[in-house]
Design an enzyme around this catalytic site. Structure first.
Site: not given
Ligand code: KIV
Length: 267
Positions: A46, A117, A184
């Protein structure tokens, strides 16, 4: 006809300590180029919202946009595993939405897996999608869809308490049935600890060298997007400069009459 990688191949790579290469792609030509040179996984991220559409973050990206880009990437690839991102609000509202939208990315988009996520608080959502036999990649640490909670794109897990929470997130994502997870924006020591304590592959971005694989945004490594340049990005080419030179030359030749010549014209 090449054989497309499966989630079993990716799982095996962790066992065999064969590092997993992952890049984002959003269109047919980039998918074709990276697929031809052997990328293991293509992520239809995204991040398309930032590097393709020019938004400040990923929040405005819609499911229809992800479907459009996923279809193009699937058409352009033959051997890479295609993972596509579930955009903001496509899985957070309720489980029915999450199942429906994950299903659309597989059925209409043609992806082989979806990524979403969140850690412990998303574990039951991961489980409900996995229960439909849709492979899921988790994504923890710095989660860009949580930008407003985090107060910006900031490294997560530097404090002990937060590091413990991220480790718990990793275990929850694995227990929920994800086949891999993106780590991340976390300290490299924490990423290494997570990688050693879970059985599924970890794919790092801004998480150091101790992960089972690495992912970067294609526009960042090719110098196609100057908007921001995080420390974890390595630039492998300056494609913007090459494109500018080509376009400048075209403009010059159109203006001075050097293009088109008879070689580019019909009788
Ligand atoms: O959207 C994206 O490109 C991602 C990667 C940066 C991990 O989620």
């Amino acid at each position: 006809m090449k054989k497309r990688k499966t989630i079993l191949d990716i799982g095996l790579m962790k066992e065999q300590q064969d590092k997993i290469s992952v890049l984002t792609a959003y269109d047919y030509p980039f998918a074709q180029i990276m697929d031809n040179v052997g990328i293991d996984i293509i992520l239809v991220g995204d991040s398309v919202g930032s590097v393709f559409s020019g938004y400040d973050n990923t929040l405005p990206v819609t499911l229809d946009e992800m479907l459009y880009h996923t279809k193009a990437v699937v058409r352009g690839s033959q051997q890479a595993l295609i993972v596509t991102d579930m955009p903001f609000m496509s899985y957070q509202i309720d489980k029915r939405d999450a199942r429906l939208n994950a299903g659309r990315l597989i059925k209409e988009g043609g992806a082989q897996a979806v990524k979403l996520e969140g850690g412990e608080h998303m574990a039951s959502t991961i489980r409900t999608i996995v229960d439909m036999d849709i492979p899921v990649v988790g994504h923890i640490g710095l989660t860009p869809q949580s930008i407003h909670r985090m107060g910006g794109f900031k490294v997560q897990g530097r404090e002990e308490e937060q590091a413990r929470e991220i480790l718990a997130d990793a275990r929850a994502v694995e227990d929920a049935g994800a086949f891999a997870m993106v780590l991340e924006g976390i300290p490299s020591g924490l990423a290494k600890k997570i990688t050693e304590s879970v059985g599924i592959p970890t794919i790092g971005i801004g998480a150091g060298a101790g992960c089972d694989g690495q992912v970067l945004v294609i526009h960042d490594i090719l110098g196609l997007c100057d908007k921001y340049s995080p420390k974890f990005v390595k630039r492998y080419a300056d494609v913007s400069a090459t494109i500018s030179t080509g376009i400048e030359q075209y403009i010059k030749e159109v203006k001075n009459g050097d293009f088109p010549t008879t070689a580019h014209s019909f009788e």
